[in-house]
Design an enzyme around this catalytic site. Structure first.
Site, mmCIF file in Angstrom:
data_model
loop_
_atom_site.group_PDB
_atom_site.id
_atom_site.type_symbol
_atom_site.label_atom_id
_atom_site.label_comp_id
_atom_site.label_asym_id
_atom_site.label_seq_id
_atom_site.Cartn_x
_atom_site.Cartn_y
_atom_site.Cartn_z
ATOM 1 N N ASN A 9 0.839 -1.211 0.000
ATOM 2 C CA ASN A 9 0.000 0.000 0.000
ATOM 3 C C ASN A 9 0.869 1.254 0.000
ATOM 4 O O ASN A 9 0.565 2.219 -0.702
ATOM 5 C CB ASN A 9 -0.948 0.015 1.200
ATOM 6 C CG ASN A 9 -2.232 -0.753 0.920
ATOM 7 O OD1 ASN A 9 -3.068 -0.302 0.142
ATOM 8 N ND2 ASN A 9 -2.362 -1.920 1.521
ATOM 9 N N ARG A 56 2.350 0.080 26.399
ATOM 10 C CA ARG A 56 1.805 0.576 25.134
ATOM 11 C C ARG A 56 1.871 2.104 25.076
ATOM 12 O O ARG A 56 2.146 2.690 24.028
ATOM 13 C CB ARG A 56 0.343 0.147 25.060
ATOM 14 C CG ARG A 56 -0.053 -0.428 23.737
ATOM 15 C CD ARG A 56 -1.495 -0.913 23.776
ATOM 16 N NE ARG A 56 -1.590 -2.372 23.735
ATOM 17 C CZ ARG A 56 -1.340 -3.110 22.664
ATOM 18 N NH1 ARG A 56 -0.960 -2.563 21.540
ATOM 19 N NH2 ARG A 56 -1.465 -4.417 22.698
ATOM 20 N N MET A 61 0.427 -3.075 12.274
ATOM 21 C CA MET A 61 -0.269 -4.113 13.019
ATOM 22 C C MET A 61 -0.107 -3.944 14.538
ATOM 23 O O MET A 61 0.267 -4.868 15.244
ATOM 24 C CB MET A 61 0.224 -5.497 12.557
ATOM 25 C CG MET A 61 0.100 -5.713 11.052
ATOM 26 S SD MET A 61 -1.558 -5.388 10.364
ATOM 27 C CE MET A 61 -2.323 -6.975 10.675
ATOM 28 N N ARG A 62 -0.363 -2.748 15.010
ATOM 29 C CA ARG A 62 -0.351 -2.487 16.453
ATOM 30 C C ARG A 62 -1.660 -1.812 16.833
ATOM 31 O O ARG A 62 -2.175 -0.988 16.072
ATOM 32 C CB ARG A 62 0.797 -1.533 16.844
ATOM 33 C CG ARG A 62 2.178 -2.015 16.503
ATOM 34 C CD ARG A 62 2.621 -3.210 17.293
ATOM 35 N NE ARG A 62 2.510 -3.055 18.733
ATOM 36 C CZ ARG A 62 2.520 -4.072 19.593
ATOM 37 N NH1 ARG A 62 2.595 -5.311 19.161
ATOM 38 N NH2 ARG A 62 2.423 -3.848 20.882
ATOM 39 N N ILE A 63 -2.159 -2.173 18.005
ATOM 40 C CA ILE A 63 -3.349 -1.485 18.520
ATOM 41 C C ILE A 63 -2.877 -0.198 19.176
ATOM 42 O O ILE A 63 -1.920 -0.201 19.953
ATOM 43 C CB ILE A 63 -4.102 -2.380 19.515
ATOM 44 C CG1 ILE A 63 -4.707 -3.564 18.757
ATOM 45 C CG2 ILE A 63 -5.190 -1.587 20.239
ATOM 46 C CD1 ILE A 63 -5.346 -4.603 19.634
ATOM 47 N N LEU A 64 -3.517 0.903 18.837
ATOM 48 C CA LEU A 64 -3.076 2.216 19.326
ATOM 49 C C LEU A 64 -3.880 2.618 20.566
ATOM 50 O O LEU A 64 -5.057 2.283 20.690
ATOM 51 C CB LEU A 64 -3.256 3.251 18.215
ATOM 52 C CG LEU A 64 -2.350 2.976 17.005
ATOM 53 C CD1 LEU A 64 -2.861 3.686 15.763
ATOM 54 C CD2 LEU A 64 -0.907 3.373 17.307
ATOM 55 N N ASN A 89 -6.954 4.641 8.178
ATOM 56 C CA ASN A 89 -6.501 3.253 8.107
ATOM 57 C C ASN A 89 -7.195 2.536 6.958
ATOM 58 O O ASN A 89 -8.313 2.895 6.580
ATOM 59 C CB ASN A 89 -6.852 2.542 9.424
ATOM 60 C CG ASN A 89 -6.365 1.102 9.476
ATOM 61 O OD1 ASN A 89 -5.225 0.816 9.073
ATOM 62 N ND2 ASN A 89 -7.194 0.197 9.953
ATOM 63 N N HIS A 145 -8.387 -1.375 5.997
ATOM 64 C CA HIS A 145 -8.600 -2.677 6.633
ATOM 65 C C HIS A 145 -9.158 -3.644 5.586
ATOM 66 O O HIS A 145 -10.065 -3.287 4.825
ATOM 67 C CB HIS A 145 -9.583 -2.519 7.800
ATOM 68 C CG HIS A 145 -9.843 -3.818 8.498
ATOM 69 N ND1 HIS A 145 -8.945 -4.388 9.364
ATOM 70 C CD2 HIS A 145 -10.894 -4.673 8.432
ATOM 71 C CE1 HIS A 145 -9.427 -5.534 9.805
ATOM 72 N NE2 HIS A 145 -10.602 -5.735 9.252
ATOM 73 N N SER A 198 -11.855 -1.591 3.332
ATOM 74 C CA SER A 198 -12.470 -0.339 3.799
ATOM 75 C C SER A 198 -11.399 0.647 4.221
ATOM 76 O O SER A 198 -10.391 0.258 4.819
ATOM 77 C CB SER A 198 -13.354 -0.594 5.035
ATOM 78 O OG SER A 198 -14.298 -1.613 4.806
ATOM 79 N N THR A 227 -10.704 5.411 15.333
ATOM 80 C CA THR A 227 -11.059 5.734 16.715
ATOM 81 C C THR A 227 -10.422 4.668 17.602
ATOM 82 O O THR A 227 -9.858 3.693 17.096
ATOM 83 C CB THR A 227 -12.583 5.740 16.918
ATOM 84 O OG1 THR A 227 -13.083 4.462 16.528
ATOM 85 C CG2 THR A 227 -13.252 6.818 16.092
ATOM 86 N N GLU A 270 -11.416 2.243 19.356
ATOM 87 C CA GLU A 270 -11.880 0.862 19.275
ATOM 88 C C GLU A 270 -11.335 0.197 18.005
ATOM 89 O O GLU A 270 -11.304 0.833 16.945
ATOM 90 C CB GLU A 270 -13.412 0.887 19.215
ATOM 91 C CG GLU A 270 -14.068 -0.299 19.844
ATOM 92 C CD GLU A 270 -15.564 -0.199 19.627
ATOM 93 O OE1 GLU A 270 -16.136 -1.141 19.085
ATOM 94 O OE2 GLU A 270 -16.135 0.867 19.957
ATOM 95 N N ASP A 303 -10.459 -1.269 14.625
ATOM 96 C CA ASP A 303 -11.056 -1.249 13.286
ATOM 97 C C ASP A 303 -12.449 -0.616 13.265
ATOM 98 O O ASP A 303 -13.342 -1.047 12.543
ATOM 99 C CB ASP A 303 -11.099 -2.658 12.686
ATOM 100 C CG ASP A 303 -9.701 -3.223 12.521
ATOM 101 O OD1 ASP A 303 -8.794 -2.448 12.161
ATOM 102 O OD2 ASP A 303 -9.506 -4.421 12.766
HETATM 103 C C1 GAR Z 1 -3.305 -4.832 3.887
HETATM 104 O O1 GAR Z 1 -4.152 -5.841 3.394
HETATM 105 C C2 GAR Z 1 -4.045 -3.969 4.893
HETATM 106 O O2 GAR Z 1 -5.396 -3.781 4.562
HETATM 107 C C3 GAR Z 1 -3.899 -4.813 6.143
HETATM 108 O O3 GAR Z 1 -2.583 -5.276 6.101
HETATM 109 C C4 GAR Z 1 -2.176 -5.424 4.734
HETATM 110 C C5 GAR Z 1 -0.860 -4.708 4.534
HETATM 111 O O4 GAR Z 1 -0.323 -4.979 3.269
HETATM 112 N N1 GAR Z 1 -4.178 -4.050 7.322
HETATM 113 C C6 GAR Z 1 -4.740 -4.546 8.419
HETATM 114 O O5 GAR Z 1 -5.034 -5.727 8.535
HETATM 115 C C7 GAR Z 1 -4.999 -3.549 9.542
HETATM 116 N N2 GAR Z 1 -5.919 -4.064 10.498
HETATM 117 P P1 GAR Z 1 0.896 -4.118 2.706
HETATM 118 O O6 GAR Z 1 1.960 -4.094 3.815
HETATM 119 O O7 GAR Z 1 1.357 -4.866 1.505
HETATM 120 O O8 GAR Z 1 0.383 -2.741 2.400
#
Ligand code: GAR
Length: 217
Positions: free
Chosen positions: A17, A68, A93-96, A110, A112, A139, A144, A146, A148
């Site tokens: 991304n 945290r 991939m961390r909860i904030l 974000n 998701h 999406s 926020t 909570e 996702d």
């Molecule tokens: C993506 O699919 C993104 O939507 C997901 O991680 C992947 C990262 O791919 N994000 C989550 O799961 C957040 N909860 P990338 O490193 O190739 O962009």
């Protein structure tokens, strides 16, 4: 260049991304500038992508922090040194903490891999397949505290094929994400998208149901 939006991207992994956003900034389909990329993992390939694009990178290793809150404070210090207009979570991939999220209210976004509110959390592709769903997606939402949650701005639907494994499905979803995320970021960078008290607004209109983008990846 002075009023171009300053983006800081946070990631933990491959950074495909991030690559899509780098490319869009170069092609000026996003009128913004990525001023820094921060990872919580030193081995994230996304850092390499940023270095290739000559974007400053930093690793803040979460395992070195006991709480945290102190990890999030280190993140805040780094992000704020860049005077970021928008913090872009791209596979971070961390909860904030609530404190972090509140600090960036309306400036934290974000992507998701699901059609939120369905399939919050991790392993979304596996869960979609296990339940036999025929439509999956991605999406983009303001964050926020909570997990996702927050105002969903836009989504893309992605077909699930009979032969899919979690990895073929993840790959397909990513191709759609690479169109969806730059589209939404450009709305923000051009001042069309903002977070209000009761939700996200595009061109002054409340987004009461997530916008559905039709994407040809
Ligand atoms: C993506 O699919 C993104 O939507 C997901 O991680 C992947 C990262 O791919 N994000 C989550 O799961 C957040 N909860 P990338 O490193 O190739 O962009």
């Amino acid at each position: 260049m002075s009023n171009v939006m300053r983006l800081v991207v946070l990631l933990s992994g491959n950074g495909s991304n991030l690559q899509a956003i780098i490319d869009a900034c170069e092609e000026q389909t996003i009128q913004g500038q990525i001023v820094g990329v921060i990872s919580n993992r030193a081995d994230a390939y996304g850092l390499e992508r940023a270095r290739k694009a000559k974007i400053p990178t930093h690793t803040i290793d979460h395992t070195l922090f006991k709480a945290r809150e102190s990890f999030d404070q280190a993140l805040i210090n780094m992000i704020d040194s860049y005077e970021a207009d928008l913090i872009v979570l791209a596979g971070f991939m961390r909860i904030l903490t609530e404190g972090f999220v509140q600090h960036y209210q309306g400036r934290l976004i974000n992507i998701h891999p699901s059609l939120l509110p369905a399939y919050k959390g991790t392993n979304t592709h596996e869960r979609v397949l296990a339940e036999g769903a025929t439509v999956h997606g991605a999406s983009v939402h303001f964050v926020t505290a909570e997990l996702d949650s927050g105002a969903v701005v836009a989504q893309v639907k992605v077909p699930v094929e009979a032969y899919d494994t979690a990895s073929t499905l993840a790959e397909r979803v990513l191709r759609y994400e690479h169109v969806l995320y730059p589209t939404v970021l450009q709305w923000f960078c051009t001042g069309r998208l903002r977070l209000g008290k009761d939700g996200a607004y595009l061109d002054g209109e409340l987004i009461d149901t997530p916008l559905q983008l039709v994407v040809e990846p």
